[in-house]
Design a protein around this motif. Structure first.
Motif, mmCIF file in Angstrom:
data_model
loop_
_atom_site.group_PDB
_atom_site.id
_atom_site.type_symbol
_atom_site.label_atom_id
_atom_site.label_comp_id
_atom_site.label_asym_id
_atom_site.label_seq_id
_atom_site.Cartn_x
_atom_site.Cartn_y
_atom_site.Cartn_z
ATOM 1 N N UNK A 1 53.709 14.723 11.434
ATOM 2 C CA UNK A 1 53.959 15.599 12.724
ATOM 3 C C UNK A 1 55.490 16.319 12.321
ATOM 4 N N UNK A 2 56.691 15.594 12.086
ATOM 5 C CA UNK A 2 57.920 16.211 12.134
ATOM 6 C C UNK A 2 57.843 17.112 11.088
ATOM 7 N N UNK A 3 57.237 16.868 9.903
ATOM 8 C CA UNK A 3 57.499 17.733 8.739
ATOM 9 C C UNK A 3 56.551 18.896 8.939
ATOM 10 N N UNK A 4 55.239 18.656 9.411
ATOM 11 C CA UNK A 4 54.401 19.643 9.452
ATOM 12 C C UNK A 4 54.668 20.846 10.634
ATOM 13 N N UNK A 5 55.335 20.206 11.422
ATOM 14 C CA UNK A 5 55.806 21.352 12.560
ATOM 15 C C UNK A 5 57.061 21.930 12.439
ATOM 16 N N UNK A 6 57.874 21.493 11.199
ATOM 17 C CA UNK A 6 59.013 22.056 10.813
ATOM 18 C C UNK A 6 60.322 21.374 11.470
ATOM 19 N N UNK A 7 60.356 20.252 12.220
ATOM 20 C CA UNK A 7 61.582 19.741 12.639
ATOM 21 C C UNK A 7 62.270 19.277 11.636
ATOM 22 N N UNK A 8 61.680 18.842 10.408
ATOM 23 C CA UNK A 8 62.552 18.612 9.428
ATOM 24 C C UNK A 8 61.678 19.170 8.159
ATOM 25 N N UNK A 9 62.368 19.152 7.095
ATOM 26 C CA UNK A 9 61.957 19.568 5.822
ATOM 27 C C UNK A 9 60.912 18.818 5.224
ATOM 28 N N UNK A 10 60.313 19.354 4.208
ATOM 29 C CA UNK A 10 59.337 18.400 3.414
ATOM 30 C C UNK A 10 60.034 16.995 2.872
ATOM 31 N N UNK A 11 59.428 15.833 3.156
ATOM 32 C CA UNK A 11 59.793 14.718 2.595
ATOM 33 C C UNK A 11 61.130 14.065 3.388
ATOM 34 N N UNK A 12 61.531 14.783 4.311
ATOM 35 C CA UNK A 12 62.818 14.071 4.959
ATOM 36 C C UNK A 12 62.522 13.409 6.377
ATOM 37 N N UNK A 13 61.179 13.245 6.840
ATOM 38 C CA UNK A 13 60.848 12.708 7.914
ATOM 39 C C UNK A 13 61.151 11.198 8.055
ATOM 40 N N UNK A 14 60.913 10.536 6.930
ATOM 41 C CA UNK A 14 61.143 9.199 6.872
ATOM 42 C C UNK A 14 62.889 8.635 7.001
ATOM 43 N N UNK A 15 63.420 9.443 6.153
ATOM 44 C CA UNK A 15 64.855 9.322 6.724
ATOM 45 C C UNK A 15 65.411 9.741 7.864
ATOM 46 N N UNK A 16 64.901 10.810 8.297
ATOM 47 C CA UNK A 16 65.226 11.190 9.799
ATOM 48 C C UNK A 16 65.059 10.165 10.747
ATOM 49 N N UNK A 17 63.942 9.497 10.866
ATOM 50 C CA UNK A 17 63.711 8.449 11.700
ATOM 51 C C UNK A 17 64.190 7.245 11.389
ATOM 52 N N UNK A 18 64.790 6.884 10.142
ATOM 53 C CA UNK A 18 65.412 5.535 9.623
ATOM 54 C C UNK A 18 66.859 5.745 10.193
ATOM 55 N N UNK A 19 67.286 6.950 10.386
ATOM 56 C CA UNK A 19 68.768 7.297 10.715
ATOM 57 C C UNK A 19 68.902 7.263 12.060
ATOM 58 N N UNK A 20 67.736 6.866 12.841
ATOM 59 C CA UNK A 20 68.238 6.879 14.253
ATOM 60 C C UNK A 20 67.814 8.028 14.963
ATOM 61 N N UNK A 21 67.725 9.174 14.502
ATOM 62 C CA UNK A 21 67.477 10.526 15.160
ATOM 63 C C UNK A 21 66.482 10.617 16.167
ATOM 64 N N UNK A 22 65.567 9.668 16.384
ATOM 65 C CA UNK A 22 64.191 9.922 17.087
ATOM 66 C C UNK A 22 64.463 8.556 18.069
ATOM 67 N N UNK A 23 65.313 7.619 18.024
ATOM 68 C CA UNK A 23 65.567 6.564 18.739
ATOM 69 C C UNK A 23 66.551 6.984 20.013
ATOM 70 N N UNK A 24 66.406 5.879 20.785
ATOM 71 C CA UNK A 24 67.414 6.155 22.028
ATOM 72 C C UNK A 24 68.941 6.571 21.507
ATOM 73 N N UNK A 25 69.459 7.542 22.208
ATOM 74 C CA UNK A 25 70.813 8.081 21.742
ATOM 75 C C UNK A 25 70.642 8.975 20.702
ATOM 76 N N UNK A 26 69.634 9.316 20.154
ATOM 77 C CA UNK A 26 69.387 10.086 18.883
ATOM 78 C C UNK A 26 69.311 11.401 19.330
ATOM 79 N N UNK A 27 69.368 12.446 18.249
ATOM 80 C CA UNK A 27 69.354 13.951 18.454
ATOM 81 C C UNK A 27 67.849 14.432 19.004
ATOM 82 N N UNK A 28 66.537 13.740 18.645
ATOM 83 C CA UNK A 28 65.658 14.286 18.915
ATOM 84 C C UNK A 28 64.750 13.105 19.498
ATOM 85 N N UNK A 29 65.027 12.696 20.816
ATOM 86 C CA UNK A 29 64.127 11.613 21.340
ATOM 87 C C UNK A 29 62.773 11.779 21.026
ATOM 88 N N UNK A 30 61.888 10.740 20.514
ATOM 89 C CA UNK A 30 60.673 10.711 20.421
ATOM 90 C C UNK A 30 59.841 9.820 20.817
#
Lengths: 140, 382
Positions: free
Chosen positions: B289-318
């Motif tokens: 979803x993150x990649x196909x909708x364009x919230x991140x680039x191709x192949x970037x979603x895994x690192x984006x989540x691992x870096x805490x961006x979607x977690x509490x306090x992150x840039x994109x709460x998911x």
């Protein structure tokens, strides 16, 4: 303890030629006449160009492992772990299948590895296509 | 175009294991709760939408509603997002004034639920069921190996999706699983359909939820106890009934199509979205979803989540309710994703994110079969 049998598919009039093919140990797929688009699953018009002018062709039976999972859940007739796969036929279309003749272990399951079709009996008179590593062909 | 709003939103009193409540009653209880939430009665409702079975006719009859607009779109767990989109069109066209969208599913207890259908001469019966697939865990999981190979996503990054969502559900008393987990916990949990382990798979629960969708004009004329949530943009798409026939097993085309249309309609881009709900039947689905909708680039979603961006306090709460992995998953989870977006936009969520004015909800149906997207906003989004 006896296990229940594996699921037995049943043809519709439109897919009967496919299942007649597997019964003859052939993998028959379809191709449109005007553009030669090859496709799977069987249907009466080409999903690429829409023409109803389509014919049956026999696939080579060679394929590559596109993706897979190793199921650890019991299914009727299957003893886990077993491999459910999507293979890409040499002719292009992809289909779901099982991998046989190989350990259900990621170490032995490299994506894009070469496979060849085999056929496995279901019920009394149905054969379904399964695939095995090409390098095990001699042993098949 | 006239403004269409979600005026009422509520879930069943309880979620989880509810063996004393039938499928139909889960619909009815959530419908009554949503009507109460909206401050409306059955006499106010003239449109109804739900999946079959039991279907909108049964639900309307049981509630005592005679609808003049009915929608039975059944395209899996995204259906309720389709219903909202269709209700918006119906309200704008004057075909209905106030639409009730209901979900109820005895996913775990199977009370009053139709038996699983496995027709031998269906497409799936001929070309998928013979290979030992038993429902979502053995089919939805098929794209994962290919996705990992082509995008470089690691198994640890997949596990991070489950870890992130437990951080949210640990703040949510209604969530089925509330104990935080580590990547090791996820990877060491029971293998289900390798490479997926148990904690990368969704729950199986009983529950329901319902919405009242109407015009802003009508809602304001009646007044409510809760802030109104505007439906700013919607999209829908469907591709394949069999996952083995996905055009590209590493991309979900319908996620891209439905979300592009929803954002265009809302006149927004991904950067305008404060809060995100992505239907998470399995850990890989939010990465698609993150990649196909364009919230991140191709192949970037895994690192984006691992870096805490979607977690509490992150840039994109998911998936701030804990998602299908940790909150609840009745089988058709889409309704719960909408409910959480509404709560966040009302400022009523258990794990409330500060300053949410826009939320995007991405629904998935079947095994990458269909998708619908809603862009929702509160007063601050206007």
């Amino acid at each position: 303890m006896s296990t229940p049998p594996k699921f037995v598919p049943q043809a519709t009039p439109e897919t009967q030629p496919y299942w007649d093919g597997t019964a003859a140990r052939e993998l028959r797929i379809q191709q449109c006449v005007p553009e030669q688009h090859t496709y799977f699953y069987p249907r009466t018009s080409c999903p690429v160009c829409g023409t109803e002018e389509v014919k049956w062709v026999t696939a080579s039976g060679r394929a590559q492992l596109h993706t897979y999972v190793i199921s650890h859940r019991p299914a009727p007739g299957f003893t886990p772990p077993y491999v459910i796969a999507v293979v890409e036929l040499e002719e292009g279309p992809r289909m779901m299948t099982n991998l046989v003749g190989v350990e259900p272990d990621p170490e032995h399951l490299e994506l894009d590895m070469d496979l060849v079709v085999d056929f496995e009996a279901r019920g009394d008179d149905v054969l379904v296509p399964v695939f095995r590593p090409a390098d095990s062909e001699a042993a098949a | 175009m006239s403004d269409v709003v979600i005026m009422g939103a509520a879930e069943t009193d309880q979620l989880g294991k509810l063996p004393d409540i039938s499928t139909l009653e889960l619909h009815l209880q959530s419908a009554r709760n949503a009507l109460r939430d909206a401050g409306l009665g059955i006499e106010d409702i003239d449109g109804i939408a739900s999946v079959s079975a039991p279907g909108p006719v049964t639900i309307a009859h049981a509630l005592g509603i005679t609808p003049r607009w009915v929608d039975t779109t059944s395209v899996g767990g995204a259906s309720f997002l389709f219903h909202v989109r269709h209700a918006v069109a119906a309200i704008r066209a004057g075909h209905a004034n106030a639409v009730l969208v209901t979900h109820g599913e005895s996913g775990r207890s199977r009370v009053g639920a139709p038996p699983w259908a496995m027709a031998k001469d269906s497409l799936s019966g001929q070309f998928e069921f013979p290979f030992g697939v038993l429902g979502p865990p053995t089919t939805f999981s098929l794209p994962v190996m290919r996705f990992m190979k082509e995008t470089g996503t690691t198994i640890e990054q997949l596990a991070e999706v489950a870890v992130a969502q437990r951080r949210w559900s640990s703040q949510n008393p209604r969530a089925m699983f509330q104990e935080e987990v580590t990547v090791s916990d996820v990877l060491d949990s029971r293998p289900v359909a390798s490479p997926l382990t148990l904690l990368m798979c969704c729950l199986v629960t009983d529950g329901g939820g319902a919405l009242v969708v109407t015009s802003r004009e009508f809602a304001e004329s009646r007044g409510t106890d809760h802030p109104l949530v505007s439906v700013l943009g919607t999209g829908e798409c469907a591709t394949t009934p069999m996952i083995s026939q996905m055009a590209d097993m590493t991309r979900c085309e319908q996620f891209e199509v439905s979300s592009r249309h929803a954002l265009q309609e809302a006149r927004m881009t991904t950067s305008d979205i404060d809060h995100l709900m992505i239907y998470d039947a399995f850990a890989h689905v939010p990465l698609f979803g993150l990649e196909d909708m364009g919230f991140v680039g191709r192949g970037e979603a895994g690192a984006f989540v691992a870096e805490g961006n979607t977690s509490p306090g992150g840039s994109l709460p998911m998936n701030t309710n804990g998602g299908g992995l940790s909150y609840t998953h009745t089988g058709m989870y889409g309704m719960f994703a909408i409910q959480e977006a509404v709560r966040q936009l009302r400022g009523e969520a258990a794990a409330q994110v500060p300053d949410v004015s826009t939320s995007l909800v991405l629904g998935n149906g079947g095994m990458f079969m269909s998708a619908a997207t809603l862009v929702l906003g509160n007063e601050a989004a206007a």
